[in-house]
Design a protein around this motif. Sequence first.
Motif, PDB file in Angstrom:
ATOM      1  N   THR A   1       0.825  -1.211   0.000  1.00 25.67           N
ATOM      2  CA  THR A   1       0.000   0.000   0.000  1.00 25.67           C
ATOM      3  C   THR A   1       0.859   1.259   0.000  1.00 25.67           C
ATOM      4  N   ALA A   2       1.901   1.268   0.853  1.00 25.65           N
ATOM      5  CA  ALA A   2       2.781   2.431   0.906  1.00 25.65           C
ATOM      6  C   ALA A   2       3.499   2.648  -0.418  1.00 25.65           C
ATOM      7  N   SER A   3       3.923   1.567  -1.046  1.00 22.88           N
ATOM      8  CA  SER A   3       4.609   1.675  -2.334  1.00 22.88           C
ATOM      9  C   SER A   3       3.677   2.237  -3.403  1.00 22.88           C
ATOM     10  N   LEU A   4       2.413   1.789  -3.406  1.00 21.77           N
ATOM     11  CA  LEU A   4       1.450   2.301  -4.377  1.00 21.77           C
ATOM     12  C   LEU A   4       1.175   3.787  -4.174  1.00 21.77           C
ATOM     13  N   MET A   5       1.036   4.198  -2.908  1.00 22.84           N
ATOM     14  CA  MET A   5       0.786   5.612  -2.623  1.00 22.84           C
ATOM     15  C   MET A   5       1.964   6.464  -3.075  1.00 22.84           C
TER      16      MET A   5
ATOM     17  N   LEU B   1       1.867   6.734  -6.851  1.00 20.24           N
ATOM     18  CA  LEU B   1       0.826   7.656  -7.321  1.00 20.24           C
ATOM     19  C   LEU B   1       1.224   9.106  -7.111  1.00 20.24           C
ATOM     20  N   CYS B   2       1.838   9.408  -5.962  1.00 22.40           N
ATOM     21  CA  CYS B   2       2.266  10.788  -5.700  1.00 22.40           C
ATOM     22  C   CYS B   2       3.325  11.236  -6.704  1.00 22.40           C
TER      23      CYS B   2
ATOM     24  N   THR C   1       1.690  11.753 -10.137  1.00 17.11           N
ATOM     25  CA  THR C   1       0.911  12.996 -10.196  1.00 17.11           C
ATOM     26  C   THR C   1       1.812  14.211 -10.315  1.00 17.11           C
ATOM     27  N   TYR C   2       2.916  14.203  -9.564  1.00 11.50           N
ATOM     28  CA  TYR C   2       3.852  15.342  -9.595  1.00 11.50           C
ATOM     29  C   TYR C   2       4.455  15.514 -10.979  1.00 11.50           C
ATOM     30  N   PHE C   3       4.909  14.412 -11.569  1.00 11.61           N
ATOM     31  CA  PHE C   3       5.534  14.504 -12.881  1.00 11.61           C
ATOM     32  C   PHE C   3       4.529  14.871 -13.970  1.00 11.61           C
ATOM     33  N   LEU C   4       3.274  14.390 -13.836  1.00 11.82           N
ATOM     34  CA  LEU C   4       2.257  14.757 -14.817  1.00 11.82           C
ATOM     35  C   LEU C   4       1.946  16.244 -14.763  1.00 11.82           C
ATOM     36  N   LYS C   5       1.827  16.810 -13.545  1.00  9.48           N
ATOM     37  CA  LYS C   5       1.563  18.245 -13.413  1.00  9.48           C
ATOM     38  C   LYS C   5       2.716  19.054 -13.971  1.00  9.48           C
ATOM     39  N   LYS C   6       3.910  18.586 -13.671  1.00  9.07           N
ATOM     40  CA  LYS C   6       5.084  19.323 -14.133  1.00  9.07           C
ATOM     41  C   LYS C   6       5.186  19.295 -15.650  1.00  9.07           C
TER      42      LYS C   6
END
Length: 286
Positions: A226-230, A233-234, A237-242
């Motif tokens: 679960t921690a690895s998936l989170m 995902l973070c 999301t960061y690279f997509l926004k950038k």
Amino acid sequence: MNGTAIENFVCVIYNVSFMNCTWHVDRTAQGDTQYFLYWKYSRIEDFMECQNYIKDNWRRHTGCRFQNVTIKNNRADFLVNASRSGQTIQSYKTSIPLYTIEKLTPPSNITVNCTGVSYGCEIQWQPPRTSHVERDGCFKYEIDIENTADPEKNIKDPSKPTTTTQRSYRFPNYNAEKRYQVKIRATDSGCLVSTNWGEWSTPIEFGREQLMSTSGYTVFLLSMITASLMLFLCLATYFLKKKSAPVPQPKDPFHDISSMNFQTDYENQLIKQEPEEIITTVDEMA
């Protein structure tokens, strides 16, 4: 010649279809003595020579490895010839029912289901794999259950092995506070199966401590996943926004200058300036 024949000829079939045959060379045999193994399934077939010899330090044949061996009801014939300096010397011949020399594989798919202290534990398994037996009733099993009372002090309370012809066994002395391990092996039960006990299965552990450790490991593993998936995902999301953010374009100074209207700018500057007051002074002549 006497003293040149082989001794202690032994063949073993293992892992369903592999067979090893070995023998000892007489101590009085000279170093240039060589041995050759031939065998056949039945009397109507021709002898086949070994294709994969086992050799000693003097390069003498002391055994043979066979593959894709199928156990049949007939007796197999074995012949070992010996030669020295081109002369044929004393040979060895024997006939063996192949099923008698098979080392049975361990029972497979062993499962333990402990539903409660009053009922005990249900142990189930699948029969050994063979190339000639299809009936489950041809095997007898030995179940060995040990109570590992204190693993740190290596104290064990072995129970008496139990035999059965079924493919399941109910262990009635189950204690939820203790930890156990079980292993099973098989032998003949009135069919064309070797009367020697086969190989033991890999011990299977069960009991409260084992279940708790397994449960704890499962929770830990799920938490890590679960921690690895989170984290993934973070980062995604960061690279997509950038990547999707607009990139500012650099200004072209020459383009900006060329687009300016110098005449209009000059006129505006004149309007903003206040008119100067001119005072003329006339001196009166006296």
